[in-house]
Design a protein around this motif. Structure first.
Motif, PDB file in Angstrom:
ATOM      1  N   ILE A 168       0.913  -0.854  -0.652  1.00  0.00           N
ATOM      2  CA  ILE A 168      -0.106  -0.082  -0.271  1.00  0.00           C
ATOM      3  C   ILE A 168       0.918   1.476   0.167  1.00  0.00           C
ATOM      4  O   ILE A 168       2.520   1.087   0.579  1.00  0.00           O
ATOM      5  N   GLU A 169       0.704   2.387  -0.741  1.00  0.00           N
ATOM      6  CA  GLU A 169       1.085   3.984  -0.520  1.00  0.00           C
ATOM      7  C   GLU A 169       1.327   3.676   0.594  1.00  0.00           C
ATOM      8  O   GLU A 169       0.632   4.176   1.748  1.00  0.00           O
ATOM      9  N   GLN A 170       2.704   4.660   0.832  1.00  0.00           N
ATOM     10  CA  GLN A 170       3.070   5.600   1.787  1.00  0.00           C
ATOM     11  C   GLN A 170       2.754   4.540   2.917  1.00  0.00           C
ATOM     12  O   GLN A 170       2.574   5.651   4.587  1.00  0.00           O
ATOM     13  N   LEU A 171       2.585   3.569   3.381  1.00  0.00           N
ATOM     14  CA  LEU A 171       3.133   2.609   4.726  1.00  0.00           C
ATOM     15  C   LEU A 171       4.451   2.818   5.058  1.00  0.00           C
ATOM     16  O   LEU A 171       5.666   3.216   4.906  1.00  0.00           O
ATOM     17  N   PRO A 172       4.633   3.230   6.795  1.00  0.00           N
ATOM     18  CA  PRO A 172       5.576   4.018   7.266  1.00  0.00           C
ATOM     19  C   PRO A 172       6.355   2.653   7.780  1.00  0.00           C
ATOM     20  O   PRO A 172       7.007   2.858   9.347  1.00  0.00           O
ATOM     21  N   PHE A 173       6.541   1.709   7.119  1.00  0.00           N
ATOM     22  CA  PHE A 173       7.446   0.522   7.829  1.00  0.00           C
ATOM     23  C   PHE A 173       8.105  -0.138   6.419  1.00  0.00           C
ATOM     24  O   PHE A 173       7.698   0.101   5.426  1.00  0.00           O
ATOM     25  N   ASP A 174       8.908  -0.914   6.493  1.00  0.00           N
ATOM     26  CA  ASP A 174      10.660  -1.776   6.451  1.00  0.00           C
ATOM     27  C   ASP A 174       9.472  -3.009   5.907  1.00  0.00           C
ATOM     28  O   ASP A 174       9.100  -3.163   7.213  1.00  0.00           O
ATOM     29  N   VAL A 175       9.211  -3.803   5.377  1.00  0.00           N
ATOM     30  CA  VAL A 175       8.375  -4.953   4.605  1.00  0.00           C
ATOM     31  C   VAL A 175       9.229  -6.091   4.258  1.00  0.00           C
ATOM     32  O   VAL A 175       9.871  -5.816   3.688  1.00  0.00           O
ATOM     33  N   GLU A 176       9.356  -6.934   5.036  1.00  0.00           N
ATOM     34  CA  GLU A 176       9.666  -8.071   4.824  1.00  0.00           C
ATOM     35  C   GLU A 176       9.048  -9.651   4.354  1.00  0.00           C
ATOM     36  O   GLU A 176       8.151  -9.397   5.867  1.00  0.00           O
TER      37      GLU A 176
END
Ligand code: SAM
Length: 203
Positions: A168-176
């Motif tokens: 999703i746009e502008q997610l305030p997380f880095d995702v792994e």
């Protein structure tokens, strides 16, 4: 998932008769994925990691935390029957209730009880899937609240059936993605379906 999985009325009706259910994976399987990440936090008798468990449902995940010595666990669900069931499960397993249980909506977590608390670990087991049925705006609100309550060095671990859950746009997380696990097939010819365990760190 059908669209009404985001509605509290759906869960109220369901939990009126269903007292025990594990979404996507057993709590034990989920724990085996997340334990290496939990163990990166200092854990002594005086200082246990602060855990926020979102959408606890009728899962026994909180008991898995407690049986490993994690006592600072706050369980949240917007359906009071789920919160009551969580307390009962702890009482039956340990003869007392020491973890915290709050009725609250994870898309509107301006909750007196949480106030300015910061958590080291936020976990949800398929709650992101239910919330996402309410659309991207609801899911984005949930992500913003998680960010607010997460310590800067904290982590959010989320289990989902979707391979694109956090696109999703502008997610305030880095995702792994830390695990991609096939679900059991009913027939040999069934297609492979996976669930995904995500690790998210605040940006
Ligand atoms: C798919 S079930 C997962 C339950 C549990 N985590 C498990 O693994 O069995 C989703 C849970 O999230 C709760 N839930 C859904 N939307 C919510 C919201 N906006 N705020 C709080 N809880 C919510 C439901 O009541 C339900 O208990």
């Amino acid at each position: 998932m059908p669209a009404d999985f985001e509605k509290q009325s759906y869960w109220h009706e369901r939990f009126s008769s269903e007292t025990s259910f594990e979404w996507l994976a057993s709590s034990q399987s989920f724990m085996s994925i997340i334990e290496p990440y939990l163990s990166t936090f200092s854990h002594t008798v005086e200082n246990t990691p602060r855990i926020l468990h979102l959408g606890s449902g009728t899962s026994d995940l909180q008991n898995c935390f407690r049986s490993r010595g994690y006592l600072d666990v706050t369980n949240v669900d917007y359906e009071p029957l789920a919160i009551e069931r969580g307390r009962q499960l702890e009482q039956v397993a340990f003869d007392d209730v020491r973890m915290k249980y709050i009725v609250a909506d994870v898309t509107q977590l301006a909750c007196d009880f949480l106030q300015d608390q910061k958590f080291d670990i936020v976990v949800d087991k398929s709650t992101v899937d239910a919330v996402s049925c309410g659309g991207t705006a609801a899911f984005s609100r949930m992500a913003s609240w998680v960010k607010k309550y997460l310590a800067d060095s904290g982590i959010w671990i989320s289990l989902s059936y979707s391979s694109v859950r956090f696109n999703i746009e502008q997610l305030p997380f880095d995702v792994e993605v830390i695990a991609k696990t096939p679900t059991p097939k009913l027939k040999e010819s069934d297609p492979e379906i996976y669930y995904y365990c995500y690790l998210l760190r605040p940006k």
